[in-house]
Design a protein around this motif. Structure first.
Motif, PDB file in Angstrom:
ATOM      1  N   ASP A  55     -84.022 -51.093  58.817  1.00  0.00           N
ATOM      2  CA  ASP A  55     -85.134 -50.173  59.085  1.00  0.00           C
ATOM      3  C   ASP A  55     -85.005 -48.888  58.270  1.00  0.00           C
ATOM      4  N   GLY A  56     -84.552 -49.041  57.018  1.00  0.00           N
ATOM      5  CA  GLY A  56     -84.469 -47.922  56.098  1.00  0.00           C
ATOM      6  C   GLY A  56     -83.229 -47.066  56.214  1.00  0.00           C
ATOM      7  N   ARG A  57     -82.300 -47.426  57.084  1.00  0.00           N
ATOM      8  CA  ARG A  57     -81.082 -46.626  57.267  1.00  0.00           C
ATOM      9  C   ARG A  57     -79.847 -47.462  56.955  1.00  0.00           C
ATOM     10  N   CYS A  77     -66.617 -62.006  60.175  1.00  0.00           N
ATOM     11  CA  CYS A  77     -67.768 -61.763  61.043  1.00  0.00           C
ATOM     12  C   CYS A  77     -67.655 -60.336  61.555  1.00  0.00           C
ATOM     13  N   GLY A  78     -68.775 -59.663  61.688  1.00  0.00           N
ATOM     14  CA  GLY A  78     -68.753 -58.286  62.160  1.00  0.00           C
ATOM     15  C   GLY A  78     -70.136 -57.821  62.527  1.00  0.00           C
ATOM     16  N   ALA A  79     -70.295 -56.522  62.591  1.00  0.00           N
ATOM     17  CA  ALA A  79     -71.560 -55.908  62.968  1.00  0.00           C
ATOM     18  C   ALA A  79     -72.050 -55.004  61.849  1.00  0.00           C
ATOM     19  N   ALA A  80     -73.375 -54.918  61.726  1.00  0.00           N
ATOM     20  CA  ALA A  80     -74.017 -53.995  60.786  1.00  0.00           C
ATOM     21  C   ALA A  80     -75.216 -53.407  61.519  1.00  0.00           C
ATOM     22  N   THR A 113     -86.471 -54.698  59.692  1.00  0.00           N
ATOM     23  CA  THR A 113     -86.510 -54.907  58.243  1.00  0.00           C
ATOM     24  C   THR A 113     -85.112 -54.642  57.697  1.00  0.00           C
ATOM     25  N   VAL A 114     -84.685 -55.489  56.791  1.00  0.00           N
ATOM     26  CA  VAL A 114     -83.315 -55.372  56.273  1.00  0.00           C
ATOM     27  C   VAL A 114     -83.329 -55.441  54.756  1.00  0.00           C
TER      28      VAL A 114
END
Length: 597
Positions: A55-57, A77-80, A113-114
């Motif tokens: 989302d734009g960040r 594997c992880g988080a973004a 959005t990515v």
């Protein structure tokens, strides 16, 4: 110390895959015309790193959890931000490059959005053979006339090498200059509904120039990720071994594949198999050839996993490296790097040849012209080192490559005995060598066995035939191995007294009584992983396995020495040939495999 997960294939190595952020900090390949290794590096930012924006960040990658597919292919594997992220780095077997696959998944109730992909900074290229020197040339980046994608290259009058990416989905490529550095970014975009995922594979091809690099990437793209991964995992599975202990099985297979891919390699420019101490510049004497390291340490493990590769190794040894066998160290083209004679290195090709023939039954290799000539030249060089009256052979450098105290080393002469015995058995026309072998054994018993203060006999480390001798041991060529070599029986009181002396708390480098108790030496005054392997081979299995279970080493990869209190690496990170010797010793100890002795 940073935690790295090295990976690679026969051509391309990724020595510094950062476990914290998934960044590739450098890429290396062997280059015959440069006699060593070329290392591509980043600058203020990594050479290559994954990024995610939601989302734009920016959504930095966090909490990465790693595993290795097939014991070798790194996966995290992880988080973004609100998304989960998966990354896999695959250097496919037989290809001139690697791929980085990123996959995003939206587990939440809202769409996002990515923008995601890879970004990096190419700041320099280095020539590595023990020491490192930055390569002076001009770095370029441009859109290829071959496929329109970006290509990076280094020119020193003419092209030296090139590398190029291709993505398997729509991807925007940006690149620019920032002073001396080249910055670049490969971006894929998507909108992820709840429960939806998106993946992209970024293939990187390498070659001598633009077309070779771009088409190397194109070949992997055409083959496809699933196919390349499947073939690579099948190749790994065919060479892996189950040792019955999950932790040791993981340690064995990861170190085996590190040994295979970092102690052997195919040069980018001439496509020749070469042998080196390590293809990682993290190892302090990287990208050079030692007979001992390649043939006494990595060769036995590779032979057990891949006899065809072991045969190619012998072809290189008795080919490019033949004229300087026994010289301290050489460049990958066979010319002398560090002069100085080492008896253990002169014997190493014969011992590897014997091991190969006994394991495979392939006696045809013995009659190859380069092998026959090599054996003859080894015997000529050996004869020049014999004492004129006593069947002992001298060396100038010890197995650590440090200068000897006395010229006649017990361990080295045990290798001479073994090599002469082997040649007498392998070549009927050389049967008379068996007599010289027995003369060496008798000479060692007569001149190298000394009496301790307690009246117990022991093998001295070295002697001078004039009364001089020393109590000492070196992990790269240990007296512990005399029984394994067949030079004496495990019940031999002289050998048992010797082992007891060098393991005694009174011996300075025994580290007896400490959490990680193994033998070291002044070259690296901490417990050595080679000594752990020596102990496994001479029957000290329980304590050795305990060390391997507990020692972090170099993030699970064998190194030269470890801290005697913590087990973490103290010297010699990314020691590829040592990794092989540890694997060989583990397999011998746990699978009960026997060799002729």
């Amino acid at each position: 110390m940073e935690s790295y997960l090295p990976t690679g294939n026969e051509t391309i190595s990724l020595p510094r895959l950062n476990q914290e952020n998934g960044a590739v900090e450098d890429i290396t390949f062997l280059y015959m015309a440069c006699k060593g290794l070329i290392d591509l590096r980043g600058g203020e930012d990594p050479l290559l790193a994954p990024f995610v924006e939601t989302d734009g960040r920016p959504a930095p990658l966090k909490s990465l959890q790693w595993e290795r597919l097939g014991w070798w292919v790194p996966r995290f594997c992880g988080a973004a931000g609100p998304l989960t992220v998966e990354g896999v780095l695959l250097a496919p077997t037989g290809e001139r490059g690697f791929g980085y696959r990123l996959a995003l998944y939206n587990p939440g109730p809202q769409a996002h959005t990515v923008r995601f992909g890879l970004a990096g900074c190419w700041a320099s290229a280095w020539h590595c053979v023990n020491e490192e020197k930055e390569i002076e040339g001009t770095r370029h980046v441009y859109s290829s006339g071959w496929n329109g994608g970006p290509v990076f290259d280094l020119r020193c009058g003419v092209p030296l090498f090139a590398f190029a990416p291709l993505c398997d989905t729509d991807c925007a490529a940006e690149f620019s200059r920032d002073g001396a550095s080249i910055r670049w970014r490969l971006t894929s975009e998507a909108t992820l509904a709840p429960g939806e995922s998106r993946a992209a594979v970024f293939w990187w091809g390498f070659g001598y120039e633009e077309v070779a690099a771009a088409t190397s990437a194109k070949e992997m793209l055409r083959q496809g990720w699933d196919n390349e991964l499947r073939q690579t995992l099948a190749w790994l599975d065919a060479r892996s071994t189950d040792l019955g202990d999950p932790a040791l099985t993981a340690l064995y297979n990861t170190n085996l594949f590190f040994c295979i891919h970092f102690s052997t390699g195919v040069t980018l420019d001439t496509e020749e198999l070469v042998l080196v101490t390590s293809r990682s510049p993290r190892y302090y004497v990287s990208a050079a050839y030692w007979d001992r390291d390649s043939l006494l340490w990595s060769f036995p493990a590779i032979l057990g996993a891949d006899p065809a590769l072991a045969k190619r190794m012998l072809g290189y040894v008795f080919g490019r490296q033949r004229r300087n066998l026994g010289v301290h160290s050489r460049f990958i083209d066979g010319t002398v790097l560090e002069p100085g004679f080492e008896l253990d290195e002169l014997m190493a090709p014969v011992l590897a040849l014997e091991r190969y023939v006994d394991a495979t039954g392939d006696r045809a290799v013995l009659q190859q012209e380069n092998v026959r000539q090599g054996v003859g030249e080894i015997l000529e060089k050996l004869a020049a080192r014999r004492h004129p009256e006593t069947a002992l052979y001298e060396t100038f450098l010890q197995p650590t490559d440090d200068e000897r105290v006395y010229p006649y080393l017990t361990y080295n002469n045990a290798l001479v005995w073994r090599a002469l015995s082997a040649l007498a058995r392998l070549y009927p026309e050389r049967a008379a060598l068996a007599e010289e072998a027995e003369a060496v054994r008798r000479a060692v018993r007569e001149h190298c066995v000394k009496m301790g203060e307690d009246g117990a006999p022991y093998f001295a480390w070295s002697v001078d035939l004039a009364g001089g001798s020393d109590v000492y041991d070196e992990p790269p060529g240990s007296l512990q191995l005399l029984a394994k070599l067949g030079f004496c029986e495990p019940e031999d009181p002289v050998w048992r007294n010797t082992v007891a002396m060098i393991r005694s708390p009174a011996y300075r480098y025994s580290f007896a009584g400490l959490p990680f108790a193994e033998i070291g030496c002044p070259h690296a005054p901490h417990p050595w992983l080679l000594s752990v392997a020596n102990s496994l081979l001479c029957g000290r299995v329980g304590p050795s396995l305990a060390i391997l279970h507990a020692a972090p080493m170099d993030n699970g990869i064998a190194c030269e020495s470890i801290d005697e209190y913590t087990g973490v690496c103290t010297t010699g990170e990314a020691f590829a040939t040592c990794a092989g010797f540890v694997c060989y010793a583990l397999r011998q100890a746990l699978k009960g495999e026997k060799e002729n002795a």
